[in-house]
Design a protein around this motif. Structure first.
Motif, short mmCIF file in Angstrom:
data_model
loop_
_atom_site.label_atom_id
_atom_site.label_comp_id
_atom_site.label_asym_id
_atom_site.label_seq_id
_atom_site.Cartn_x
_atom_site.Cartn_y
_atom_site.Cartn_z
N VAL A 77 0.83 -1.21 0.00
CA VAL A 77 0.00 0.00 0.00
C VAL A 77 0.86 1.26 0.00
O VAL A 77 1.79 1.38 0.80
N THR A 78 0.53 2.20 -0.89
CA THR A 78 1.17 3.53 -0.82
C THR A 78 0.06 4.59 -0.88
O THR A 78 -1.03 4.35 -1.43
N VAL A 79 0.38 5.74 -0.30
CA VAL A 79 -0.59 6.85 -0.27
C VAL A 79 0.10 8.08 -0.84
O VAL A 79 1.24 8.38 -0.46
N ASP A 80 -0.58 8.79 -1.75
CA ASP A 80 0.06 9.98 -2.32
C ASP A 80 -0.37 11.24 -1.58
O ASP A 80 -1.16 11.19 -0.62
N ARG A 81 0.11 12.40 -2.03
CA ARG A 81 -0.06 13.63 -1.26
C ARG A 81 -1.50 14.14 -1.25
O ARG A 81 -1.85 14.96 -0.40
N ILE A 82 -2.34 13.67 -2.16
CA ILE A 82 -3.76 14.07 -2.09
C ILE A 82 -4.59 12.95 -1.44
O ILE A 82 -5.82 13.01 -1.40
N ALA A 167 -5.61 17.63 -14.11
CA ALA A 167 -6.75 18.52 -14.43
C ALA A 167 -6.69 19.77 -13.57
O ALA A 167 -7.17 20.82 -13.97
N PHE A 168 -6.17 19.68 -12.35
CA PHE A 168 -5.91 20.85 -11.52
C PHE A 168 -4.73 20.60 -10.61
O PHE A 168 -4.29 19.46 -10.43
N GLU A 169 -4.22 21.70 -10.05
CA GLU A 169 -2.98 21.65 -9.27
C GLU A 169 -3.21 21.03 -7.90
O GLU A 169 -4.26 21.23 -7.28
N LEU A 170 -2.17 20.34 -7.41
CA LEU A 170 -2.22 19.76 -6.06
C LEU A 170 -2.48 20.85 -5.01
O LEU A 170 -3.35 20.68 -4.14
N LEU A 174 -5.48 20.97 -2.27
CA LEU A 174 -5.20 20.90 -0.82
C LEU A 174 -5.78 22.10 -0.08
O LEU A 174 -6.12 22.01 1.11
N ALA A 175 -5.92 23.23 -0.78
CA ALA A 175 -6.40 24.46 -0.12
C ALA A 175 -7.93 24.56 -0.09
O ALA A 175 -8.48 25.45 0.58
N GLN A 176 -8.64 23.67 -0.78
CA GLN A 176 -10.11 23.75 -0.79
C GLN A 176 -10.66 23.55 0.62
O GLN A 176 -10.11 22.75 1.39
N GLN A 177 -11.73 24.27 0.96
CA GLN A 177 -12.29 24.20 2.31
C GLN A 177 -13.73 23.72 2.29
O GLN A 177 -14.46 23.99 1.33
N ASP A 178 -14.14 23.05 3.37
CA ASP A 178 -15.55 22.69 3.50
C ASP A 178 -16.31 23.89 4.08
O ASP A 178 -15.72 24.95 4.34
N GLN A 198 4.42 11.13 -4.70
CA GLN A 198 4.08 12.14 -5.71
C GLN A 198 2.72 11.81 -6.32
O GLN A 198 2.40 10.62 -6.53
N VAL A 199 1.91 12.82 -6.62
CA VAL A 199 0.61 12.56 -7.24
C VAL A 199 0.78 12.50 -8.76
O VAL A 199 1.20 13.48 -9.37
N GLY A 200 0.48 11.36 -9.34
CA GLY A 200 0.57 11.21 -10.80
C GLY A 200 2.00 11.09 -11.26
O GLY A 200 2.89 10.63 -10.51
N GLY A 201 2.23 11.46 -12.53
CA GLY A 201 3.58 11.41 -13.07
C GLY A 201 4.06 10.00 -13.33
O GLY A 201 5.27 9.76 -13.41
N ARG A 202 3.16 9.04 -13.41
CA ARG A 202 3.56 7.68 -13.77
C ARG A 202 2.46 7.12 -14.68
O ARG A 202 1.32 7.59 -14.65
N SER A 203 2.84 6.11 -15.47
CA SER A 203 1.83 5.65 -16.44
C SER A 203 1.17 4.35 -15.99
O SER A 203 1.75 3.57 -15.21
N PHE A 204 -0.04 4.16 -16.46
CA PHE A 204 -0.79 2.91 -16.25
C PHE A 204 -0.86 2.19 -17.61
O PHE A 204 -1.08 2.84 -18.64
N GLY A 205 -0.75 0.86 -17.58
CA GLY A 205 -0.97 0.09 -18.81
C GLY A 205 -2.42 0.21 -19.24
O GLY A 205 -2.74 0.29 -20.43
N ALA A 206 -3.31 0.20 -18.26
CA ALA A 206 -4.75 0.39 -18.51
C ALA A 206 -5.40 0.70 -17.17
O ALA A 206 -4.86 0.35 -16.12
#
Ligand code: GLV
Ligand code: MN
Ligand code: MN
Length: 433
Positions: A77-82, A167-170, A174-178, A198-206
């Motif tokens: 298991v890994t968790v990214d910054r978002i 589609a939008f910046e990290l 992260l700054a969005q508020q409820d 890191q969020v994204g920046g890697r490819s998926f085969g599918a």
């Protein structure tokens, strides 16, 4: 000579044996159903639904349970910054990009047990089935849980997959508020899912996502599987009407600047815009804040949402123009200010032809009644499709009802969709001999 010949024959026989095992492999529908029911206990509501808002404590509990299941299945298991979670099963060739499947486990305020959760539990069931049958894929396989797909506590919708796909910046996400002023960053830290990958920046085969249809088409046709070819485009607007608070008794009708009266006319007009664009257009006002929201004050301010969807960009452009004209006309007639801001948008999506074919072929192989379908709802797959070959599998839900506590689906349909997912994943990941 002889040994080389016989080792070739052995390799061929092994390959055939793997193919036969693969052809026969099916998921465990009871285990899939049980996992869905166990997960649905976290945030369960009285009417049989689930309330597990994105990045709430309950979302944290749901994530912890599913991550425990991932680890029990031997996944890393890994968790990214978002806060997106990825759980990896190694393939025979580590140089290949992973084939990924998943969805979300956050829910609507009065959501059901299946929206999103099915896609994650189905992807986990694929991993469990691969383990049990000892099938080794060539490419690695990953299960994904995307952060805040619903967009109900924090906008924009499909946040984790949106950042992943660029589609939008990290930092923006992260700054969005409820509504209470809690940011995504703080909420992630609070529940312990502010990861460091890191969020994204890697490819998926599918990428494949299984989901309940959330509409009535499959049920009406008596079909078990929807081969999803794409999704409607979407635009969300924040609309603020500004009039004047005044006393409900002494203020004559002719002197009022009633923002809620304006909102009522806009709701009617938004509905008309969609009705004028049938069968393609959809438009909804689902959120409203009224100020002062006091029974003897003429309302001076209303903030409301408008959700518009259409299969073509030109359709969305025409709906947006109609909305802006409507807001101007209503505001002028009542003496209000009107501000219309587009806060989220994505274009209509067309999924990858190869992935769509893999889904269709898998449904055909099992003999499931199936048909091509366009998704009315947004899904993480819509953003992932920007960076990876993507496909989706729909199964029917009762009465087409979703975003509702009574959301329901048949265990046998969920199992069928998961079998299709398994075989689409195998087609893309390939088998190690
Ligand atoms: C996602 O749930 C959407 O609004 O389509
Ligand atoms: Mn969903
Ligand atoms: Mn949803």
């Amino acid at each position: 000579m002889q040994p080389r010949h016989s080792s070739g024959r052995i390799a061929l026989l092994l390959h055939r044996a793997v193919q036969i095992t693969m052809l026969k492999t099916q998921v465990n529908g009871d285990r899939l159903w049980q996992s869905l029911m166990d997960l649905a206990r976290i945030g369960a509501t009285d009417k049989g639904g689930v309330r597990r808002l994105a990045l709430s404590d309950l979302d944290g509990e749901g994530r912890a349970l599913v991550c425990r299941w991932f680890r029990e299945a031997g996944l890393k298991v890994t968790v990214d910054r978002i806060g997106n979670i990825f759980a990896k099963r190694d393939g025979a060739d580590p140089s290949l990009p992973p084939v990924v499947s998943g969805s979300h486990i956050d829910t609507q305020p009065s959501g059901g047990k299946f929206d999103g959760n099915y896609g994650v539990m189905a992807a986990l069931e694929v991993a469990r089935t691969l383990n049990e049958t000892k099938l080794r894929t060539r490419a690695p396989y990953e299960v994904a849980i995307w952060t805040n797909e619903e967009g109900t506590r924090f906008t924009p919708v499909m946040m984790g997959s949106g950042v992943f796909a660029g589609a939008f910046e990290l930092e923006y996400a992260l700054a969005q508020q409820d509504l209470d002023g809690c940011s995504v960053q703080d909420a992630l830290q609070r529940i312990g899912y502010a990861g460091d990958a890191q969020v994204g920046g890697r490819s998926f085969g599918a990428y494949y996502e299984a989901h309940i249809e959330q509409g009535p088409v499959l049920e009406d046709m008596g079909h078990t599987v929807g081969v999803v070819t794409g999704a409607l485009g979407l635009r969300w607007y924040d609309l603020v009407l500004t009039g004047q608070d005044s006393h409900a008794g002494p203020t004559p009708m002719r002197l009022r600047k009633d923002a809620l009266l304006g909102a009522a006319r806009i709701i009617e007009g938004v509905n008309r815009i969609a009705l004028d664009g049938q069968p393609d257009a959809r438009a909804t006002v689902g959120f409203m804040q009224v100020s002062s929201n006091s029974l003897n004050v003429v309302p001076g301010t209303v903030r409301m949402s408008v959700d518009m969807r259409h299969p073509r960009d030109e359709g969305l452009d025409a709906m947006e123009a109609a909305l802006r004209a409507l807001a101007d006309n209503v505001a002028t007639a009542i003496g209000l200010g009107a501000q219309v801001t587009c806060v989220t948008r994505y274009a209509p999506v067309r999924f990858d032809a190869g992935c769509v074919t893999a889904v269709r072929e898998a449904a055909r192989k099992f003999g499931y009644r199936h048909s091509d379908i366009v998704s009315g709802a947004g899904h993480d797959a819509c953003y992932v499709a920007r960076v990876a070959p993507t496909g989706m599998i729909f199964v029917p839900c009762e009465g087409g009802i979703s975003h509702n506590e009574i959301e329901n689906a048949k265990p046998e349909d969920l199992e069928a969709g998961c079998n299709v997912l398994l075989h689409a994943v195998l087609a893309s990941a390939g088998m190690a001999a």
